[in-house]
Design a protein around this motif. Structure first.
Motif, short mmCIF file in Angstrom:
data_model
loop_
_atom_site.label_atom_id
_atom_site.label_comp_id
_atom_site.label_asym_id
_atom_site.label_seq_id
_atom_site.Cartn_x
_atom_site.Cartn_y
_atom_site.Cartn_z
N ILE A 145 -42.79 -16.96 57.24
CA ILE A 145 -42.95 -15.55 57.64
C ILE A 145 -44.06 -14.94 56.80
N THR A 146 -45.03 -14.33 57.46
CA THR A 146 -46.14 -13.69 56.76
C THR A 146 -46.04 -12.18 56.96
N VAL A 147 -46.26 -11.45 55.88
CA VAL A 147 -46.26 -9.99 55.91
C VAL A 147 -47.61 -9.53 55.37
N ARG A 148 -48.37 -8.85 56.22
CA ARG A 148 -49.71 -8.42 55.84
C ARG A 148 -49.75 -6.92 55.55
N HIS A 149 -50.56 -6.58 54.54
CA HIS A 149 -50.88 -5.18 54.24
C HIS A 149 -52.40 -5.07 54.20
N GLY A 150 -52.94 -4.16 55.00
CA GLY A 150 -54.39 -4.03 55.11
C GLY A 150 -54.85 -4.45 56.49
N ASN A 151 -56.01 -3.93 56.90
CA ASN A 151 -56.50 -4.18 58.25
C ASN A 151 -57.49 -5.33 58.34
N HIS A 152 -57.90 -5.89 57.21
CA HIS A 152 -58.93 -6.93 57.24
C HIS A 152 -58.37 -8.34 57.04
N SER A 153 -57.06 -8.44 56.87
CA SER A 153 -56.48 -9.74 56.51
C SER A 153 -55.78 -10.42 57.68
N GLY A 154 -56.29 -10.22 58.89
CA GLY A 154 -55.65 -10.79 60.06
C GLY A 154 -55.69 -12.31 60.07
N LEU A 155 -54.66 -12.89 60.68
CA LEU A 155 -54.53 -14.35 60.74
C LEU A 155 -54.59 -14.87 62.17
#
Length: 362
Positions: free
Chosen positions: A149-159
């Motif tokens: 499970i990945t949890v991202r914060h920020g708009n530039h770190s898309g996977l």
């Protein structure tokens, strides 16, 4: 889907109750935070759309494969349902909600929790006028036996692009969820290399301008660059220990086949760390050079001011002497006294000017 309980009952590390979540008049659907939820069996992605509960049931029914869920800036109410389904530790969930974590690796029962800092190079016209060069975000990864499970914060770190590439590499995905963690870590560190290369170009440009004649680069701008390098350093250096532990067999969740790949990530991380250390040292040197250049310019200005003050002193002294109200002064009533006095004053000023000019003061 049944109502998802909030995180109000979570307790922090110190035993205190976590901050209560804000009341929401209308619950936001889970799909607003889930970027993607997929089931992989033997490296192939199963067709269809899955909820997190349906996905893990399918995997455990088959006794094969794993689930990959991607979340983007979820709140506590939304992530708690996933945490209950996958048995995530409440302290790790609490950390995943906060966007100000240092890179780290923690183990909770049969789950690993990895925090990575993502970086992005901010485009600008010139490093001498930019206010921001590095933008950071955060990426949290939960690794279990049959899920990641990945949890991202920020708009530039898309996977999204990474996931598409992984979907086309079934052999790699067949190694299990640890292969996804390696791909994410490798993706993040590759961005470190890219950003460090572009920062190196900016520093080279600043260095050329600092040592150029009559450059306008200020020490403040170099300090701003040092601040951006420090931002990159905070992302890079703390990650070395977690990556090394994953490469050295820290947990059985990372099989031997994947550990060898983490060694490559660790090598790239060492390269970036060395670059960042060199950047900091070079920028400190540039600050010293800029301060020395400013001091030299100030000394030059003071010599010029002193030289002109000495020249101006001559007519000032002559005017002061002959401006005194005395009846008996040498050559006071002589016909040629005035032009001779002016000529002598001018000649002395010219002589002083030539002397200062020859000595490089003017």
């Amino acid at each position: 889907m049944p109502a998802i309980p909030s995180l109000g009952g979570l307790r922090g590390r110190g035993g205190s109750r976590a901050k209560p979540m804000l009341e929401r008049p209308i619950p936001v659907p889970l799909s607003a935070y889930v970027v993607d939820c997929a089931v992989y069996v033997d490296g192939a992605r199963l067709p269809g759309r899955w909820t997190h509960s349906e996905a893990i049931k399918e995997v455990r029914k088959r006794h094969a494969g794993f689930v990959w869920i991607g979340l983007h800036e979820p709140d506590g109410e939304q992530i708690q349902g996933i945490a209950d389904t996958f048995g995530l530790h409440e302290l790790a969930v609490e950390d995943a909600l906060e966007a100000h974590q240092r890179p780290k690796l923690e183990r909770y029962d049969d789950t690993l929790f990895l925090v990575l800092k993502t970086v992005r190079y901010v485009e600008h016209e010139s490093p001498t006028t930019a206010n921001e060069i590095v933008e950071t975000g955060e990426l949290m990864v939960f690794l279990g036996r049959d899920f990641v499970i990945t949890v991202r914060h920020g708009n530039h770190s898309g996977l999204a692009r990474l996931r598409r590439d992984m979907d086309d590499d079934q052999e790699r995905l067949s190694l299990g969820p640890a292969a996804v963690v390696h791909a994410i870590a490798d993706h993040v560190v590759d961005h470190y290399l890219e950003v460090s290369s572009r920062i190196e170009s900016d520093i080279d440009e600043i260095e050329a301008q600092v040592f150029a004649p009559r450059s306008l680069v200020s020490a403040e701008q170099i300090y701003l660059m040092k601040r951006e390098v420090l931002e990159l350093r905070r992302a890079v250096l703390p990650l070395a220990t977690p990556v090394s532990r994953l490469a050295e067999g820290y947990t059985r969740l990372v099989p031997d086949e994947v550990r060898s790949y983490f060694r490559d990530v660790a090598d790239h991380l060492v390269t970036v760390s060395e670059r960042v250390a060199a950047f900091d040292e070079l920028l400190s040197t540039l600050v010293d050079a800029t301060v020395a250049k400013i001091s030299l310019q100030q000394n030059t200005d003071m010599r010029k001011i002193t030289a002109w003050a000495a020249i101006i002193t001559v007519p000032t002294m002559g005017a002061g002497i002959y401006g005194m109200n005395f009846d008996y002064m040498p050559e006071l009533h002589w016909k040629f006294g005035y032009p001779i006095a002016v000529t002598v004053i001018f000649a002395i000023c010219l002589l002083l000017y030539r002397i200062f000019r020859k000595n490089g003061w003017l």
